[in-house]
Design an enzyme around this catalytic site. Structure first.
Site: not given
Ligand SMILES: O=P(O)(O)OC[C@H]1O[C@](O)(CO)[C@@H](O)[C@@H]1O
Length: 571
Positions: A223, A229, A284-285, A372, A405, A530
């Protein structure tokens, strides 16, 4: 520490105190084994929506409990809040954003069958369908293997979807759920879809295992297009593509899904040709139904399958906003029982227990959606929560029977963990073994029906004695029971049903957040880590450049020692 601690708590709703009293004076004295004897109550605690049957007779509750919970929903103006969400009001107040994931799966004429006070903004619907049309066109070009080819002229049969958190968990959940659906599996023949989320280089190695740059399309999903990452993984795969096929191959082999056009362009992807957008009103979620999920999943399963998924989610949205009787509204009921168990009975966890291997990624996805969203410490106005239990719970889970289990021991004899059982009348891939008394799916489902009763009813010392169990073992073999659960029975896990399940869980989280009065749509709690990681990254870079220097004194003694050990060459 708490800046809000000095603010007085706002007044508790009347029904809140009534529910607390009701829990203490009535419910704690009742046992589910008694409550389940009441056939009338069992019938009243069962509701059908389309082919979904929700049975909540194993909640620790009486009809009065539900009446009080519905009063609480009314006092908390649940219906008005839900309608405001559909209308696109800026209910995410800390980020001044609308929350309109329901628009992502709404057909063009959605407002014709939504209540007037819940009409989705027309511009949002137009935008959504503009992007959906583009995804449809693009996915057919790639899948067709003629109009969008790789740099060497070969069809792009494999996709790596890079993204993390909300830009990964939902798409992977859907991918796994449909892998063995007959129509989806047929559409995915000859294609591979991989996900790359973790910045751990091992995840890169696994994602690329057996793939060739010539036939691989990389979808960078972010987004913000700034997530550390994702951006490192995107650069890693860009290097993989460019190293094999040259810089110009990027245009054919990499596309982006983002709201950040400038950053996509700066990365080297042409936004005009290779970017699928979405909007700041999609969290995002809550973004699986946007290009975040639709691009990789349409490439893999085809757009037609994904349209059914969207239709299923939309049908649940219509039910959620349109069914005014809370006793018949699945997401409302799910949310009310969530609030009841967390806040009034004080259970801080819940288990998601799908009796379906295809739903193996349900728990990881819902963990993010729910934790979240509702893992908050203050209410919308910044004041402390009404009670420490008026906030999200720890979600975890595993498909049955595997979970049985593993952690069910704790659920049966240790802590009380309210559970959501989900089962299907039919398997995606039925099997029978000649000579075995039931089909493989019936074997699975025997457990789906047995476990909720084992949790609810338990087994007493008297029963054990009657069975001749030695006295010394009786305490170890007693099951106290009285452990709540709900059971959801669906027909078969296809794309439409999956969309409905997704929306059901998304809405449960919203219902709970609306009732607790918190903001389910921001996530400030992820920021601090972060920022600290950025400082560590700088430190690592400097120390790697000038080895031998001591770690900066700006870190505390503990972190300093750990970093020193990490940087040690001779260990
Ligand atoms: O889509 P992006 O901006 O890479 O963010 C990834 C994810 O990181 C977050 O901001 C949490 O660190 C989430 O809310 C989001 O889904």
């Amino acid at each position: 520490m708490s800046s809000s601690a000095s603010l007085p708590r706002s007044h508790l709703p009347e029904s809140w105190t009534a529910l607390q009293r009701h829990a203490d004076e009535t419910i704690r004295r009742l046992h589910l084994s008694q409550l389940l004897q009441d056939a009338e109550r069992c019938a009243a605690f069962r509701v059908q929506y389309r082919d979904l049957l929700l049975d909540y007779s194993r909640q620790r509750a009486t009809p009065e409990t539900l009446t009080l919970l519905l009063q609480l929903a009314e006092e908390m103006r649940l219906e008005q809040k839900v309608h405001a969400m559909f209308r696109g009001e800026r209910i995410n107040v800390t980020e001044d954003r609308s929350v309109m994931h329901v628009a992502l799966r709404a057909p063009r004429d959605a407002n014709d069958h939504l209540p007037p006070t819940a009409h989705i903004p027309v511009e949002a619907l137009q935008e959504v369908h503009r992007v959906l049309d583009a995804i449809h066109h693009f996915s057919e070009q790639v899948r067709g293997g003629r109009d969008w080819l790789g740099a060497t002229g070969q069809p792009l049969t494999d996709v790596v979807s890079i993204g993390i958190g909300g830009s990964y968990l939902g798409p992977e959940f859907v991918y796994e759920a449909l892998r063995n659906d007959a129509q989806a599996a047929q559409a995915a023949r000859g294609r591979r879809l991989r996900f790359l989320a973790n910045v751990d280089p091992v995840d890169v190695t696994r994602a690329l295992d057996g793939l060739r740059p010539e036939t691989t399309l990389v979808v960078v999903v972010s987004k913000t297009f700034t997530t550390a990452e994702t951006m490192l993984n995107a650069r890693t795969l860009k290097q993989w593509i460019v190293g094999a096929l040259g810089e110009r191959a990027v245009a054919q082999h990499m596309v982006a899904v983002s709201t950040n056009t400038e950053a996509v362009a700066a990365f080297g992807i042409d936004p005009q040709r290779g970017m699928f957008g979405f909007w700041d009103w999609v969290g995002g979620r809550y973004s699986v139904c946007s290009a975040v999920g639709l691009v990789p999943l349409s490439l893999h399963y085809g757009f037609a399958v994904m349209q059914q998924f969207l239709a299923g989610a939309h049908a649940m949205d219509v039910h959620f906003v349109g069914e005014r009787d809370g006793r018949r509204n699945l997401p409302v009921l799910y949310g009310l029982w969530g609030v009841w168990n967390a806040t009034f009975l004080g259970y801080p966890t819940r288990a998601l227990l799908p009796y379906s291997q295809a739903l193996l990624k349900l728990a990881p996805h819902i963990q993010q959606v729910d934790m979240e969203s509702n893992g908050k410490r203050v209410r919308l106005d910044g004041r402390d929560l009404w009670t420490a239990d008026a906030t999200g719970v720890v979600n975890f889970g595993e498909p049955g029977t595997n979970g049985q289990h593993s952690f069910y021991q704790l659920m049966h004899q240790g802590r009380v963990v309210p559970a959501d059982f989900i089962g299907f009348r039919r398997s995606q891939t039925p099997r029978t073994v000649p000579g075995y008394p039931v089909s493989n799916h019936d074997e699975l489902m025997s457990n789906f029906f047995a476990q909720p009763d084992a949790l609810a009813v338990g087994k007493s010392a008297e029963q054990l004695r009657a069975e001749g169990v030695p006295e010394s073992l009786i305490p170890h073999k007693v099951f106290a029971g009285n452990r709540p659960s709900s059971s959801l029975l669906c027909t078969v896990l296809d794309a439409f049903t999956l969309g409905g399940l997704l929306a059901l869980f998304e809405h449960r989280t919203c219902v709970e957040g609306f009732i607790w009065g918190l903001n389910s749509f921001d996530q400030w709690g992820v920021e601090l880590g972060k920022v600290l990681a950025k400082r560590v990254r700088q430190e690592l870079q400097q120390r790697r450049d000038k080895s031998g220097d001591a770690v900066s004194a700006a870190f505390n003694a503990s972190t300093r020692a750990l970093l020193q050990s990490y940087l040690e060459k001779d260990v």
